[in-house]
Scaffold this motif. Structure first.
Motif, PDB file in Angstrom:
ATOM      1  N   PHE A  68       0.863  -1.181   0.000  1.00 34.49           N
ATOM      2  CA  PHE A  68       0.000   0.000   0.000  1.00 34.49           C
ATOM      3  C   PHE A  68       0.898   1.228   0.000  1.00 34.49           C
ATOM      4  CE2 PHE A  68      -2.256   3.414   2.178  1.00 34.49           C
ATOM      5  CZ  PHE A  68      -3.461   3.427   1.498  1.00 34.49           C
ATOM      6  N   GLU A  69       0.576   2.205  -0.867  1.00 34.98           N
ATOM      7  CA  GLU A  69       1.423   3.388  -0.993  1.00 34.98           C
ATOM      8  C   GLU A  69       0.576   4.644  -1.163  1.00 34.98           C
ATOM      9  OE1 GLU A  69       5.074   4.890  -3.883  1.00 34.98           O
ATOM     10  OE2 GLU A  69       3.824   3.205  -4.503  1.00 34.98           O
ATOM     11  N   VAL A  70       1.027   5.734  -0.556  1.00 36.33           N
ATOM     12  CA  VAL A  70       0.413   7.042  -0.726  1.00 36.33           C
ATOM     13  C   VAL A  70       1.349   7.881  -1.583  1.00 36.33           C
ATOM     14  CG1 VAL A  70      -0.350   9.161   0.428  1.00 36.33           C
ATOM     15  CG2 VAL A  70      -0.744   6.933   1.518  1.00 36.33           C
ATOM     16  N   LYS A  71       0.851   8.367  -2.712  1.00 39.12           N
ATOM     17  CA  LYS A  71       1.630   9.274  -3.572  1.00 39.12           C
ATOM     18  C   LYS A  71       1.022  10.666  -3.439  1.00 39.12           C
ATOM     19  CE  LYS A  71       3.223   6.045  -7.066  1.00 39.12           C
ATOM     20  NZ  LYS A  71       4.643   6.168  -7.000  1.00 39.12           N
ATOM     21  N   VAL A  72       1.793  11.574  -2.891  1.00 40.09           N
ATOM     22  CA  VAL A  72       1.312  12.936  -2.692  1.00 40.09           C
ATOM     23  C   VAL A  72       1.389  13.688  -4.016  1.00 40.09           C
ATOM     24  CG1 VAL A  72       1.630  15.089  -1.425  1.00 40.09           C
ATOM     25  CG2 VAL A  72       2.093  12.904  -0.286  1.00 40.09           C
ATOM     26  N   LEU A  73       0.237  14.191  -4.468  1.00 35.50           N
ATOM     27  CA  LEU A  73       0.172  14.972  -5.699  1.00 35.50           C
ATOM     28  C   LEU A  73       0.446  16.446  -5.425  1.00 35.50           C
ATOM     29  CD1 LEU A  73      -3.014  13.370  -7.284  1.00 35.50           C
ATOM     30  CD2 LEU A  73      -0.626  12.895  -7.852  1.00 35.50           C
ATOM     31  N   GLY A  74       0.069  16.893  -4.251  1.00 36.20           N
ATOM     32  CA  GLY A  74       0.301  18.282  -3.872  1.00 36.20           C
ATOM     33  C   GLY A  74      -0.495  18.645  -2.642  1.00 36.20           C
ATOM     34  N   GLU A  75      -0.064  19.706  -1.993  1.00 34.04           N
ATOM     35  CA  GLU A  75      -0.798  20.240  -0.859  1.00 34.04           C
ATOM     36  C   GLU A  75      -0.468  21.722  -0.711  1.00 34.04           C
ATOM     37  OE1 GLU A  75       2.206  17.769   2.081  1.00 34.04           O
ATOM     38  OE2 GLU A  75       0.114  17.872   2.607  1.00 34.04           O
ATOM     39  N   GLY A  76      -1.434  22.470  -0.231  1.00 33.63           N
ATOM     40  CA  GLY A  76      -1.248  23.895  -0.048  1.00 33.63           C
ATOM     41  C   GLY A  76      -2.559  24.591   0.243  1.00 33.63           C
ATOM     42  N   THR A  77      -2.479  25.870   0.559  1.00 33.03           N
ATOM     43  CA  THR A  77      -3.656  26.669   0.862  1.00 33.03           C
ATOM     44  C   THR A  77      -4.304  27.138  -0.440  1.00 33.03           C
ATOM     45  OG1 THR A  77      -2.648  27.413   2.924  1.00 33.03           O
ATOM     46  CG2 THR A  77      -4.496  28.700   2.096  1.00 33.03           C
ATOM     47  N   LEU A  78      -5.595  26.818  -0.590  1.00 31.63           N
ATOM     48  CA  LEU A  78      -6.346  27.145  -1.808  1.00 31.63           C
ATOM     49  C   LEU A  78      -7.742  27.637  -1.455  1.00 31.63           C
ATOM     50  CD1 LEU A  78      -5.578  23.935  -3.913  1.00 31.63           C
ATOM     51  CD2 LEU A  78      -4.476  26.156  -4.161  1.00 31.63           C
ATOM     52  N   VAL A  79      -8.383  28.246  -2.400  1.00 34.26           N
ATOM     53  CA  VAL A  79      -9.796  28.602  -2.284  1.00 34.26           C
ATOM     54  C   VAL A  79     -10.594  27.364  -2.694  1.00 34.26           C
ATOM     55  CG1 VAL A  79     -11.626  30.087  -3.157  1.00 34.26           C
ATOM     56  CG2 VAL A  79      -9.319  31.011  -2.814  1.00 34.26           C
ATOM     57  N   PRO A  80     -11.514  26.893  -1.841  1.00 29.50           N
ATOM     58  CA  PRO A  80     -12.303  25.715  -2.237  1.00 29.50           C
ATOM     59  C   PRO A  80     -13.245  26.058  -3.392  1.00 29.50           C
ATOM     60  CG  PRO A  80     -13.067  26.578  -0.126  1.00 29.50           C
ATOM     61  CD  PRO A  80     -11.875  27.394  -0.524  1.00 29.50           C
ATOM     62  N   PHE A  81     -13.672  25.025  -4.112  1.00 30.39           N
ATOM     63  CA  PHE A  81     -14.644  25.206  -5.183  1.00 30.39           C
ATOM     64  C   PHE A  81     -15.968  25.692  -4.593  1.00 30.39           C
ATOM     65  CE2 PHE A  81     -11.955  21.701  -6.915  1.00 30.39           C
ATOM     66  CZ  PHE A  81     -11.391  22.426  -7.949  1.00 30.39           C
ATOM     67  N   LEU A 111      -2.796  10.034  -4.245  1.00 27.03           N
ATOM     68  CA  LEU A 111      -3.262   8.790  -4.839  1.00 27.03           C
ATOM     69  C   LEU A 111      -2.999   7.685  -3.828  1.00 27.03           C
ATOM     70  CD1 LEU A 111      -1.805   9.039  -8.466  1.00 27.03           C
ATOM     71  CD2 LEU A 111      -4.208   9.291  -7.779  1.00 27.03           C
ATOM     72  N   LEU A 112      -3.966   6.815  -3.631  1.00 26.43           N
ATOM     73  CA  LEU A 112      -3.778   5.631  -2.804  1.00 26.43           C
ATOM     74  C   LEU A 112      -3.587   4.465  -3.771  1.00 26.43           C
ATOM     75  CD1 LEU A 112      -6.563   6.213  -0.116  1.00 26.43           C
ATOM     76  CD2 LEU A 112      -4.185   6.991  -0.117  1.00 26.43           C
ATOM     77  N   CYS A 113      -2.416   3.840  -3.691  1.00 24.29           N
ATOM     78  CA  CYS A 113      -2.021   2.812  -4.662  1.00 24.29           C
ATOM     79  C   CYS A 113      -1.940   1.447  -4.000  1.00 24.29           C
ATOM     80  CB  CYS A 113      -0.671   3.168  -5.281  1.00 24.29           C
ATOM     81  SG  CYS A 113      -0.629   4.787  -6.050  1.00 24.29           S
ATOM     82  N   LEU A 114      -2.454   0.449  -4.694  1.00 24.06           N
ATOM     83  CA  LEU A 114      -2.385  -0.937  -4.246  1.00 24.06           C
ATOM     84  C   LEU A 114      -1.496  -1.692  -5.208  1.00 24.06           C
ATOM     85  CD1 LEU A 114      -5.019   0.226  -2.966  1.00 24.06           C
ATOM     86  CD2 LEU A 114      -5.876  -2.116  -2.997  1.00 24.06           C
TER      87      LEU A 114
END
Length: 187
Positions: free
Chosen positions: A51-64, A80-83
């Motif tokens: 099981f692996e977590v791939k971080v695509l990004g994180e930061g402060t944003l305005v929500p939709f 992404l949660l990868c199996l």
């Protein structure tokens, strides 16, 4: 995988519904996954060796629009949660600044640790309601799916769950990618 941080965020504006108000839930084991009250991380781990977590990004944003009412800016984490090397879940977490201030060390230093471990092994967080959605991604999420070599042959299904901590809420949205849906329907 050709996913890059330059494309963050991947999330899109999605219309979420209470499962009780959704008459067309999938007629497959996927419904059990969407409505499961247990940790999705734990459930996923039971179906793989790695099981692996791939971080695509994180930061402060305005929500939709309508994504997180009464919040002008939130901390967004997309992973992404990868199996066994295959991405199954695209997860988008929204954390208001007031909650982030209270739990900064735990939430900002997750790295490749799944958020589900923190939320379900720590009695400080209370799981709340689940909402579901089915949609055809139209922009960045569609590009992400294509870059993962998972063709979109049908709509995607997702769920989002609210978690409370000392009167504050965070939201975790989880979209089941085509590879996950195919695998789950074969179970």
């Amino acid at each position: 995988m050709s996913v890059t941080r330059l494309s963050f965020p991947y999330g899109e504006s999605i219309q979420w519904f209470s499962p009780e108000k959704t008459i067309d839930l999938p007629k497959s084991p996927l419904t059990d996954w969407l409505l499961s009250s247990e940790s999705l991380t734990q459930k996923l781990r039971s179906y793989c060796d790695e099981f692996e977590v791939k971080v695509l990004g994180e930061g402060t944003l305005v929500p939709f629009d309508n994504e997180f009412p009464n919040q002008n800016k939130v901390w967004v984490r997309e992973v992404l949660l990868c199996l066994d090397g295959t991405p199954w879940i695209f997860a988008r977490t929204l954390i208001p600044g007031s909650l982030l201030d209270k739990k900064k060390n735990e939430l900002l230093n997750l790295g490749t640790r799944p958020l589900g471990e923190l939320l379900y092994t720590n009695n400080e967080f209370t799981p709340g309601k689940i909402e579901v959605a089915h949609f055809t991604p139209c922009q960045k999420l569609a590009e992400l799916t294509k870059s993962l070599h998972q063709p979109l042959t049908q709509e995607l299904w997702g769920r989002r769950r609210y978690f409370s901590y000392q009167g504050e809420q965070l939201i975790v949205g989880e979209t089941f990618l085509p590879a996950a849906r195919q695998a789950i329907e074969r179970l």
